[in-house]
Write a protein that holds these residues in place. Structure first.
Motif, mmCIF file in Angstrom:
data_model
loop_
_atom_site.group_PDB
_atom_site.id
_atom_site.type_symbol
_atom_site.label_atom_id
_atom_site.label_comp_id
_atom_site.label_asym_id
_atom_site.label_seq_id
_atom_site.Cartn_x
_atom_site.Cartn_y
_atom_site.Cartn_z
ATOM 1 N N PRO A 166 1.137 -1.235 -0.102
ATOM 2 C CA PRO A 166 0.270 -0.113 0.215
ATOM 3 C C PRO A 166 0.801 0.618 -0.119
ATOM 4 O O PRO A 166 0.532 2.331 -0.771
ATOM 5 C CB PRO A 166 -1.284 0.263 1.155
ATOM 6 N N ALA A 167 2.387 1.146 0.529
ATOM 7 C CA ALA A 167 3.044 2.688 0.598
ATOM 8 C C ALA A 167 3.557 2.667 -0.676
ATOM 9 O O ALA A 167 3.742 4.105 -1.421
ATOM 10 C CB ALA A 167 3.816 2.705 2.175
ATOM 11 N N ALA A 168 3.694 1.493 -1.200
ATOM 12 C CA ALA A 168 3.785 1.743 -2.231
ATOM 13 C C ALA A 168 3.322 2.322 -3.642
ATOM 14 O O ALA A 168 3.856 3.123 -4.725
ATOM 15 C CB ALA A 168 5.012 0.408 -3.323
ATOM 16 N N VAL A 169 2.048 1.857 -3.983
ATOM 17 C CA VAL A 169 1.048 1.986 -4.142
ATOM 18 C C VAL A 169 0.528 3.422 -4.299
ATOM 19 O O VAL A 169 0.144 4.438 -4.699
ATOM 20 C CB VAL A 169 -0.211 1.342 -4.520
ATOM 21 N N TRP A 170 0.271 4.170 -3.077
ATOM 22 C CA TRP A 170 -0.083 5.360 -2.695
ATOM 23 C C TRP A 170 1.529 6.594 -3.193
ATOM 24 O O TRP A 170 1.437 7.305 -3.321
ATOM 25 C CB TRP A 170 0.188 5.673 -0.984
ATOM 26 N N GLY A 171 2.806 5.675 -2.741
ATOM 27 C CA GLY A 171 4.556 6.618 -3.474
ATOM 28 C C GLY A 171 3.614 6.853 -4.551
ATOM 29 O O GLY A 171 3.974 8.482 -5.464
ATOM 30 N N VAL A 172 3.933 5.992 -5.465
ATOM 31 C CA VAL A 172 3.601 5.866 -7.206
ATOM 32 C C VAL A 172 2.201 7.076 -7.120
ATOM 33 O O VAL A 172 2.343 7.665 -8.494
ATOM 34 C CB VAL A 172 3.460 4.929 -7.792
ATOM 35 N N ALA A 224 -4.978 11.423 -7.331
ATOM 36 C CA ALA A 224 -4.893 10.602 -6.207
ATOM 37 C C ALA A 224 -4.787 11.206 -5.412
ATOM 38 O O ALA A 224 -5.276 10.654 -4.072
ATOM 39 C CB ALA A 224 -2.995 10.294 -5.865
ATOM 40 N N ASN A 225 -5.127 12.637 -5.018
ATOM 41 C CA ASN A 225 -5.588 13.470 -3.996
ATOM 42 C C ASN A 225 -7.334 14.273 -3.792
ATOM 43 O O ASN A 225 -7.007 15.134 -3.428
ATOM 44 C CB ASN A 225 -4.571 14.785 -3.859
ATOM 45 N N GLY A 226 -7.545 13.324 -5.414
ATOM 46 C CA GLY A 226 -9.801 13.923 -4.954
ATOM 47 C C GLY A 226 -9.823 15.388 -6.064
ATOM 48 O O GLY A 226 -10.743 15.398 -5.713
ATOM 49 N N GLN A 227 -8.946 15.204 -6.621
ATOM 50 C CA GLN A 227 -9.096 16.478 -7.880
ATOM 51 C C GLN A 227 -9.053 17.861 -7.428
ATOM 52 O O GLN A 227 -10.274 18.121 -7.851
ATOM 53 C CB GLN A 227 -10.082 15.946 -9.159
ATOM 54 N N ILE A 228 -9.094 18.156 -6.424
ATOM 55 C CA ILE A 228 -9.495 19.483 -5.137
ATOM 56 C C ILE A 228 -9.452 20.417 -6.697
ATOM 57 O O ILE A 228 -8.487 21.128 -6.970
ATOM 58 C CB ILE A 228 -9.027 19.691 -4.462
ATOM 59 N N VAL A 229 -10.439 21.879 -6.251
ATOM 60 C CA VAL A 229 -10.835 22.086 -7.359
ATOM 61 C C VAL A 229 -10.432 23.675 -6.464
ATOM 62 O O VAL A 229 -11.183 23.715 -5.301
ATOM 63 C CB VAL A 229 -11.569 22.716 -8.161
ATOM 64 N N SER A 230 -9.410 24.508 -7.070
ATOM 65 C CA SER A 230 -9.333 25.939 -5.676
ATOM 66 C C SER A 230 -9.968 26.858 -7.142
ATOM 67 O O SER A 230 -9.466 27.030 -8.303
ATOM 68 C CB SER A 230 -7.836 25.980 -5.770
ATOM 69 N N GLN A 231 -9.861 28.168 -6.228
ATOM 70 C CA GLN A 231 -10.254 29.848 -6.804
ATOM 71 C C GLN A 231 -9.851 30.408 -5.928
ATOM 72 O O GLN A 231 -10.237 30.391 -4.899
ATOM 73 C CB GLN A 231 -11.851 29.335 -7.327
ATOM 74 N N GLY A 232 -9.061 31.227 -6.462
ATOM 75 C CA GLY A 232 -8.767 32.854 -5.367
ATOM 76 C C GLY A 232 -7.823 31.977 -4.152
ATOM 77 O O GLY A 232 -8.129 32.519 -2.970
ATOM 78 N N GLY A 233 -6.612 31.031 -4.589
ATOM 79 C CA GLY A 233 -6.555 30.415 -3.608
ATOM 80 C C GLY A 233 -7.285 29.328 -2.456
ATOM 81 O O GLY A 233 -6.701 29.261 -1.408
#
Length: 192
Positions: free
Chosen positions: A28-34, A43-52
């Motif tokens: 799991p650590a290797a998969v997370w790292g890749v 891998a981090n949920g495709q977070i959308v930001s606007q104005g920081g």
């Protein structure tokens, strides 16, 4: 106890420990790292930001309520957009509760958009399997263009152009259907 039993038990215990470390920690650590290196955004949920400021995820539907006429509305959610409860309603196509909610949604949308019920696409009145679909069909987006343009004081052509910009085609050119990301479209409206 006999010596073979003890020896076999110790060997079995060693195998369990080694396999737990390999498959429960190292893999799991290797998969997370890749994922972090090669696909950081995805891998981090495709977070959308606007104005920081983080305003949502491009892959999780947001609750743009029908009572907010200046926004494009997404698909209904069987879980009220609760990411922890992501699931379908499990109501079959002949279930009276499902049919009642579909008819109610149709009437609500027909009134808000000023159209006949027959013009309303299916994704406008039915929840997706996850209950968190971030996309709507181009047909449902087109149905909402006039209302959004009127409420925001924008030209219909401007809003149509935004819909076209945030419409993506089929994956690999042949998988799935064209779709519009509601969050990204609404953020573009906010920037107008």
């Amino acid at each position: 106890m006999n010596k073979d039993f003890i020896r076999q038990s110790v060997v079995g215990l060693k195998i369990v420990v080694v396999m737990t470390v390999m498959l429960g920690v190292a893999y799991p650590a290797a998969v997370w790292g890749v994922g972090q290196v090669a696909f950081h955004d995805k891998a981090n949920g495709q977070i959308v930001s606007q104005g920081g400021k983080d305003v949502g995820s491009a892959i999780i539907g947001q609750d743009f309520k029908v009572k907010d006429p200046e926004w494009f509305h997404g698909r209904p959610s069987a879980t009220d957009y609760d990411g922890l409860a992501s699931a379908p309603s499990n109501l079959g196509p002949s279930n009276p509760d499902l049919l009642k909610s579909i008819k109610q949604r149709q009437q609500e949308i027909a009134t808000i958009e000023g159209v006949d019920v027959s013009e309303i696409p299916a994704d406008a009145v039915t929840a997706s399997a996850s209950g968190l679909d971030p996309y709507i069909s181009p047909a449902y987006a087109a149905l909402q263009v006039d209302r959004v343009a009127r409420e925001r004081g924008l030209s219909v052509s401007t809003v149509k152009a935004l819909v076209e910009t945030y419409t993506s085609g089929r994956q690999l050119g042949f998988l799935g259907e064209p779709k519009v990301n509601v969050l990204k479209l609404n953020l573009a409206l906010a920037r107008q």
